[in-house]
Design an enzyme around this catalytic site. Structure first.
Site, PDB file in Angstrom:
ATOM      1  N   TYR A  52     112.929   2.468  51.841  1.00  0.00           N
ATOM      2  CA  TYR A  52     113.210   1.145  52.335  1.00  0.00           C
ATOM      3  C   TYR A  52     111.933   0.467  52.823  1.00  0.00           C
ATOM      4  CZ  TYR A  52     114.913  -2.617  55.162  1.00  0.00           C
ATOM      5  OH  TYR A  52     115.104  -3.852  55.689  1.00  0.00           O
ATOM      6  N   GLY A  53     111.733  -0.767  52.392  1.00  0.00           N
ATOM      7  CA  GLY A  53     110.656  -1.592  52.945  1.00  0.00           C
ATOM      8  C   GLY A  53     111.288  -2.894  53.348  1.00  0.00           C
ATOM      9  N   CYS A  54     110.751  -3.572  54.363  1.00  0.00           N
ATOM     10  CA  CYS A  54     111.445  -4.797  54.761  1.00  0.00           C
ATOM     11  C   CYS A  54     111.131  -5.935  53.791  1.00  0.00           C
ATOM     12  CB  CYS A  54     111.144  -5.167  56.210  1.00  0.00           C
ATOM     13  SG  CYS A  54     109.426  -5.412  56.556  1.00  0.00           S
ATOM     14  N   GLN A  55     110.218  -5.697  52.838  1.00  0.00           N
ATOM     15  CA  GLN A  55     109.880  -6.765  51.895  1.00  0.00           C
ATOM     16  C   GLN A  55     110.271  -6.427  50.469  1.00  0.00           C
ATOM     17  OE1 GLN A  55     106.970  -9.288  52.427  1.00  0.00           O
ATOM     18  NE2 GLN A  55     107.025  -9.047  54.620  1.00  0.00           N
ATOM     19  N   ALA A 121     105.858  -2.313  54.880  1.00  0.00           N
ATOM     20  CA  ALA A 121     106.578  -3.446  54.309  1.00  0.00           C
ATOM     21  C   ALA A 121     107.087  -3.177  52.903  1.00  0.00           C
ATOM     22  CB  ALA A 121     105.675  -4.676  54.317  1.00  0.00           C
TER      23      ALA A 121
END
Ligand SMILES: Cc1ncc(COP(=O)(O)O)c(C=O)c1O
Lengths: 142, 414
Positions: A52-55, A121
């Site tokens: 998971y990356g927030c971007q 990210a």
């Protein structure tokens, strides 16, 4: 593919990148590397294989064959996908010892540092750590 | 002489830019175009100098020393509180509580106000909120069984206030909404919202993180009960901000954290709290931050605001028009009243790729979900957007650079 050492792959990449003096060419090359990445199996594109990356998201799988780590991966973002392809050229089909001896520091020299420096990210850092962890674990279990 | 002031001639953006050292640099070989102001603003020299001066000359702890330095530090710290009062137009200086920023201000209210709630009590927020105004209430829901209700958002990115009457019930204890949406730039009609809530006896908290930078705040005119702000988004230092709360609330609510500076007397069987705002300010605060914030807000207040409002509207309009010429580009959030923020997606291009290529061209934007996942999901931008957020030190040249760069990124990615 003939197997070369991680260091040879890094040297190769560096000379390819040295060839570009324009950032657009460099990114175009990275994007094209991503496009050439073998398709990631659709049935593995799930949470179990996701970093998971927030971007952007990274999907990843790895498997040992004859003591060499076979890597598969993809991303929803084109540049991240290209960076996965670039990392696979260095870490793919290598032995645990070779993987452990190779830190991702070489990306700094290629002007790609911002993509990885403590950057959660994109999910890329998680993938690199996973590759290193797999290599370390394989040495513990005889 | 004409008696209508010519705003264009009295607003010199280059003179403003010259006060910001960080704007004078090159990034990746290109002049920096800083369009991530909703995340944080750059700091003018007067702010940098104020913080520097504090550490060089006046550094001491506040409220406790008998010596000259402590007296000077305390005086400046309290002067900062007065400056915040003026900038928010609060009625009294003791209605200003220093906090780390908007996030802590909201957590303070969730904790102190929340401690008096009962299971089944309702907190009303909106679908446009930053995670800072969602998660503290969610924690309260987990801890106390309160109910979280949500004002919906229209496809233009405006609050759907027609839903409000049905959402306010006899169990509604607080309405908490933002003044300006960080993800979309929407300016919410907070004054009308307060009037409606108060008509039902419901107090209102405004998340003002994005309101103050654009000169929009008058807490008495808004008539809110709580207003939360962050210094770093209004040209001040990070790690300092304020909670405005109407005095009766500060008298009534229990303290947030315990420690030094917030008490009158301490015995093992009995602690007497100091009167507000000290009651809510345990421990040594961010003194240099407060002093830097004072410089920032005084500087901010001295600007030509009619001219800035005009300038910001021009930046927004030019950016929206320029960007919409790009094939496949869709603006996310097209509210009638907006601060200069443009959030957008381009079909077939991942926001992170666009942001990476813009960075290579010296342009700083934010990409992703902007801590506002719910609203982006609703507006069909679940993988996030590219957000360019302007401050009044940005220029029309910055807008042109952005539009050109997005064109180039689009060409590279398609
Ligand atoms: C609308 C809104 N609320 C709250 C916050 C949180 O502010 P801070 O991180 O300064 O506490 C932000 C910051 O991005 C914001 O834009």
């Amino acid at each position: 593919m003939l197997n070369i050492t991680p260091q040879a792959a890094i040297d190769e990449l560096k000379s390819e990148f040295a060839f570009f003096d324009d950032w657009t060419d460099r990114y175009q090359y990275i994007i094209d590397m991503g496009k050439a990445l073998p398709a990631f199996p659709a049935d593995k594109q799930d949470d179990a294989h996701k970093f998971y990356g927030c971007q952007s998201q990274v999907w990843f799988d790895a498997e040992w064959q004859n003591n060499r780590l076979m890597l598969q991966g993809t991303s929803d973002a084109a540049i991240v996908k290209g960076l996965i392809a670039l990392l696979f050229r260095v870490y793919g089909q290598q032995t645990a010892d070779e993987i452990l001896a190779t830190t991702p520091g070489f990306l700094d020299d290629m002007g790609l540092k911002t993509h990885l420096s403590a950057n959660r990210a994109t999910g890329l850092m998680g993938m690199i750590q996973k590759i290193q962890t797999l290599a370390a674990e394989s040495k513990k279990t005889p | 002489m004409s008696d209508t002031p010519n705003t264009a001639s009295t607003f010199d953006v280059e003179a403003i830019r010259a006060q910001f050292p960080a704007l004078q640099q090159r990034v990746n070989g290109k002049p920096l175009v800083y369009l991530d102001n909703a995340a944080t603003t750059q700091k003018p020299l007067c702010v940098i100098d104020a913080v520097n001066q504090f550490y060089r000359v006046d550094n001491a702890n506040i409220h406790r020393g008998v010596h000259a330095l402590s007296a000077r530090a305390t005086e400046q710290y309290e002067a900062a509180r007065e400056q915040i009062r003026q900038s928010l137009n609060a009625a009294a200086v003791d209605e200003i509580v220093f906090v780390r920023g908007t996030t802590e201000a909201i957590n303070l209210v969730a904790s102190s106000f929340g401690s008096r709630l009962k299971a089944g009590d309702e907190i009303l927020i909106s679908a446009l909120e930053h995670h800072a105004n969602i998660v503290p209430w969610h924690l309260l829901r987990e801890r106390m069984g309160i109910v979280l209700k949500v004002i919906p958002v229209t496809d233009m990115g405006e609050l759907d206030l027609s839903a409000l009457p049905a959402l306010i019930t006899p169990r509604t204890r607080l309405l908490a909404v933002n003044h300006v949406s960080n993800a979309l730039g929407t300016i919410n009609p907070v004054q009308a919202i307060c009037a409606q809530a108060h008509a039902h006896g419901v107090p209102v908290l405004i998340d003002g993180a994005q309101g103050l930078p654009h000169g929009l705040v008058d807490v008495q005119a808004i008539n809110c009960d709580f207003y939360a702000m962050s210094g770093h988004k209004a040209f001040g230092p990070s790690g300092v901000g304020a909670l405005y709360a109407r005095r009766p609330w500060l008298d009534e609510l229990p303290p947030y954290q315990g420690g030094g500076d917030m008490i009158e007397t301490v015995r093992f069987d009995c602690v007497r709290y100091a009167p507000p705002p000290a009651k809510f300010e345990a421990g040594t605060p961010n003194i240099e931050g407060a002093i830097g914030l004072k410089a920032a807000l005084a500087w901010h207040a001295a600007q030509n605001w009619p001219a800035i409002t005009h300038h910001e509207a021009q930046l927004l309009a030019a950016a929206a028009i320029g960007l919409q010429e790009i094939p496949g580009l869709r603006l996310i959030g097209q509210a009638a009243h907006k601060v200069p923020v443009v959030s957008f997606v381009i079909a077939g291009c991942h926001p992170h790729d666009i942001g990476t290529l813009l960075d290579a061209m010296g342009i700083a934007v934010r990409t992703g979900q902007h801590c506002a996942m719910p609203v982006l999901e609703q507006l069909g931008a679940a993988t996030g957007t590219v957000r360019a957020s302007f401050a009044f030190y940005n220029t029309m040249d910055d807008v042109q650079a952005l539009v050109r760069a997005v064109h180039r990124a689009h060409d590279l990615l398609s």
